[in-house]
Write a protein that holds these residues in place. Structure first.
Motif, PDB file in Angstrom:
ATOM      1  N   VAL A 108       5.785   8.937  -8.075  1.00 51.99           N
ATOM      2  CA  VAL A 108       4.761   9.634  -7.443  1.00 51.99           C
ATOM      3  C   VAL A 108       3.470   9.451  -8.599  1.00 51.99           C
ATOM      4  N   GLU A 109       3.698   9.727  -9.826  1.00 58.77           N
ATOM      5  CA  GLU A 109       2.674   9.595 -10.713  1.00 58.77           C
ATOM      6  C   GLU A 109       1.826   8.474 -10.768  1.00 58.77           C
ATOM      7  N   LEU A 110       2.955   7.388 -10.861  1.00 56.62           N
ATOM      8  CA  LEU A 110       2.132   5.866 -10.882  1.00 56.62           C
ATOM      9  C   LEU A 110       1.339   5.459  -9.608  1.00 56.62           C
ATOM     10  N   PHE A 111       2.061   5.813  -8.526  1.00 54.58           N
ATOM     11  CA  PHE A 111       1.516   5.352  -7.175  1.00 54.58           C
ATOM     12  C   PHE A 111       0.262   6.477  -7.055  1.00 54.58           C
ATOM     13  N   GLU A 112       0.292   7.556  -7.598  1.00 57.02           N
ATOM     14  CA  GLU A 112      -0.918   8.282  -7.481  1.00 57.02           C
ATOM     15  C   GLU A 112      -2.105   7.702  -8.126  1.00 57.02           C
ATOM     16  N   ALA A 113      -1.974   7.138  -9.550  1.00 54.84           N
ATOM     17  CA  ALA A 113      -2.873   6.587 -10.058  1.00 54.84           C
ATOM     18  C   ALA A 113      -3.495   5.360  -9.450  1.00 54.84           C
ATOM     19  N   HIS A 114      -2.413   4.603  -9.006  1.00 57.82           N
ATOM     20  CA  HIS A 114      -2.822   3.216  -8.483  1.00 57.82           C
ATOM     21  C   HIS A 114      -3.571   3.662  -6.992  1.00 57.82           C
ATOM     22  N   THR A 115      -3.234   4.508  -6.402  1.00 55.70           N
ATOM     23  CA  THR A 115      -3.853   4.796  -5.210  1.00 55.70           C
ATOM     24  C   THR A 115      -5.445   5.471  -5.254  1.00 55.70           C
ATOM     25  N   LYS A 116      -5.550   6.264  -6.378  1.00 55.16           N
ATOM     26  CA  LYS A 116      -6.743   6.798  -6.737  1.00 55.16           C
ATOM     27  C   LYS A 116      -7.697   5.575  -6.992  1.00 55.16           C
ATOM     28  N   SER A 117      -7.269   4.668  -7.945  1.00 56.82           N
ATOM     29  CA  SER A 117      -8.010   3.363  -8.251  1.00 56.82           C
ATOM     30  C   SER A 117      -8.325   2.765  -6.953  1.00 56.82           C
ATOM     31  N   LEU A 118      -7.394   2.571  -6.102  1.00 59.92           N
ATOM     32  CA  LEU A 118      -7.919   1.442  -4.910  1.00 59.92           C
ATOM     33  C   LEU A 118      -8.731   2.411  -4.061  1.00 59.92           C
ATOM     34  N   ILE A 119      -8.595   3.787  -3.712  1.00 63.09           N
ATOM     35  CA  ILE A 119      -9.238   4.538  -2.882  1.00 63.09           C
ATOM     36  C   ILE A 119     -10.632   4.553  -3.087  1.00 63.09           C
ATOM     37  N   GLU A 120     -10.914   4.528  -4.623  1.00 67.01           N
ATOM     38  CA  GLU A 120     -12.508   4.659  -5.170  1.00 67.01           C
ATOM     39  C   GLU A 120     -12.795   3.420  -5.417  1.00 67.01           C
ATOM     40  N   ASP A 121     -12.382   2.377  -5.055  1.00 66.51           N
ATOM     41  CA  ASP A 121     -12.778   0.916  -5.512  1.00 66.51           C
ATOM     42  C   ASP A 121     -14.360   0.859  -4.839  1.00 66.51           C
ATOM     43  N   ALA A 122     -15.113   0.398  -5.713  1.00 63.49           N
ATOM     44  CA  ALA A 122     -16.568  -0.027  -5.346  1.00 63.49           C
ATOM     45  C   ALA A 122     -16.651  -1.088  -4.096  1.00 63.49           C
ATOM     46  N   ASP A 123     -15.703  -2.007  -4.067  1.00 62.37           N
ATOM     47  CA  ASP A 123     -15.794  -2.995  -3.082  1.00 62.37           C
ATOM     48  C   ASP A 123     -15.386  -2.473  -1.632  1.00 62.37           C
ATOM     49  N   PRO A 124     -16.087  -2.652  -0.640  1.00 61.94           N
ATOM     50  CA  PRO A 124     -15.572  -1.984   0.636  1.00 61.94           C
ATOM     51  C   PRO A 124     -14.582  -2.665   1.217  1.00 61.94           C
ATOM     52  N   TYR A 125     -14.383  -4.113   0.774  1.00 62.38           N
ATOM     53  CA  TYR A 125     -13.383  -4.862   1.331  1.00 62.38           C
ATOM     54  C   TYR A 125     -12.031  -4.260   0.775  1.00 62.38           C
ATOM     55  N   VAL A 126     -12.046  -3.818  -0.494  1.00 65.41           N
ATOM     56  CA  VAL A 126     -10.690  -3.397  -0.936  1.00 65.41           C
ATOM     57  C   VAL A 126     -10.298  -2.103  -0.324  1.00 65.41           C
ATOM     58  N   ARG A 127     -11.455  -1.335  -0.361  1.00 59.07           N
ATOM     59  CA  ARG A 127     -11.317  -0.040   0.634  1.00 59.07           C
ATOM     60  C   ARG A 127     -10.661  -0.169   2.027  1.00 59.07           C
ATOM     61  N   ARG A 128     -11.342  -1.376   2.887  1.00 63.52           N
ATOM     62  CA  ARG A 128     -10.777  -1.526   4.099  1.00 63.52           C
ATOM     63  C   ARG A 128      -9.160  -1.991   4.116  1.00 63.52           C
ATOM     64  N   ALA A 129      -8.863  -2.885   3.154  1.00 60.56           N
ATOM     65  CA  ALA A 129      -7.594  -3.131   3.088  1.00 60.56           C
ATOM     66  C   ALA A 129      -6.518  -2.059   2.624  1.00 60.56           C
ATOM     67  N   PHE A 130      -7.164  -1.031   1.857  1.00 60.34           N
ATOM     68  CA  PHE A 130      -6.449   0.140   1.384  1.00 60.34           C
ATOM     69  C   PHE A 130      -5.988   1.065   2.548  1.00 60.34           C
ATOM     70  N   LEU A 131      -7.030   0.729   3.528  1.00 64.98           N
ATOM     71  CA  LEU A 131      -6.763   2.033   4.994  1.00 64.98           C
ATOM     72  C   LEU A 131      -5.342   1.325   5.601  1.00 64.98           C
ATOM     73  N   SER A 132      -5.071   0.285   5.565  1.00 67.25           N
ATOM     74  CA  SER A 132      -3.770  -0.089   6.190  1.00 67.25           C
ATOM     75  C   SER A 132      -2.571   0.476   5.419  1.00 67.25           C
ATOM     76  N   SER A 133      -2.652   0.949   4.215  1.00 69.41           N
ATOM     77  CA  SER A 133      -1.357   1.556   3.480  1.00 69.41           C
ATOM     78  C   SER A 133      -1.355   2.787   3.623  1.00 69.41           C
ATOM     79  N   VAL A 134      -2.617   3.545   4.268  1.00 64.83           N
ATOM     80  CA  VAL A 134      -2.613   5.021   4.007  1.00 64.83           C
ATOM     81  C   VAL A 134      -1.482   5.641   5.103  1.00 64.83           C
ATOM     82  N   PRO A 135      -1.134   5.330   6.164  1.00 65.67           N
ATOM     83  CA  PRO A 135       0.036   6.152   6.842  1.00 65.67           C
ATOM     84  C   PRO A 135       1.339   6.146   6.092  1.00 65.67           C
ATOM     85  N   GLU A 136       1.676   4.839   5.561  1.00 65.69           N
ATOM     86  CA  GLU A 136       2.942   5.007   4.580  1.00 65.69           C
ATOM     87  C   GLU A 136       2.653   5.849   3.351  1.00 65.69           C
ATOM     88  N   LEU A 137       1.536   5.531   2.671  1.00 68.95           N
ATOM     89  CA  LEU A 137       1.361   6.501   1.510  1.00 68.95           C
ATOM     90  C   LEU A 137       1.424   7.935   1.796  1.00 68.95           C
TER      91      LEU A 137
END
Length: 178
Positions: A108-137
């Motif tokens: 949980v701690e590792l995935f939380e750190a990775h999730t926070k990094s990706l959810i706050e990414d400066a690139d909108p392309y990365v944040r759009r891609a992240f949205l596909s993982s949100v339900p599973e997360l």
């Protein structure tokens, strides 16, 4: 990039695991995925981060399943906890006591750190891609942690100038609400 997707897909196919391999995510996979987030000398390209962002939900689900399988098999006594490659008697059975609770917290701690990094990414392309993982997360973290870790940040996506990110947000929010 294809190796991230391939690893994710192959790990999802695993149907049986033993306690010796239960820490594969904590000891091998997630530390190597840090490179996809932070790189070694510079930030990896947005395509690498976006690929990881699209796979992180599946990795979290698979990591949790690995722990649950190994904990269940250990509790049932159906498999030995000793590594067959190690001399008998040199690896105590107590090594795997509390495996699930400790490993789950570490995951949980590792995935939380990775999730926070990706959810706050400066690139909108990365944040759009992240949205596909949100339900599973959200399923992985549970209701309370999802509210703290994910949902508080997703609202900021509505303020972004990228209209495609806003559309992806609305498509994703339906799955989260369910």
């Amino acid at each position: 990039i294809t190796s991230i997707r391939t690893i994710t897909q192959l790990l999802a196919l695993v149907k049986s695991v033993n306690p010796v391999n239960a820490h594969v995510f904590l000891e091998y996979i997630l530390p190597r995925m840090q490179v996809a987030l932070y790189g070694t000398s510079s930030l990896p390209g947005p395509l690498v981060r976006a690929t990881y962002a699209s796979c992180i939900g599946s990795l979290a689900t698979t990591a949790q399943r690995f722990l649950q399988m190994s904990s269940t098999l250990k509790a049932a006594g159906t498999i030995a906890t000793a590594d067959p490659d190690v001399e008998s008697g040199s690896q105590p059975d107590a090594t795997f006591d509390g495996l699930f609770d400790e490993a789950q917290q570490e995951l949980v701690e590792l995935f939380e750190a990775h999730t926070k990094s990706l959810i706050e990414d400066a690139d909108p392309y990365v944040r759009r891609a992240f949205l596909s993982s949100v339900p599973e997360l959200c399923l992985f973290f549970g209701t309370a942690e999802s509210n703290d870790i994910i949902l508080t940040h997703l609202n900021t996506y509505l303020n972004d100038r990228d209209w495609m990110l806003k559309c992806a947000f609305f498509e994703t929010i339906v799955g989260i609400a369910a």
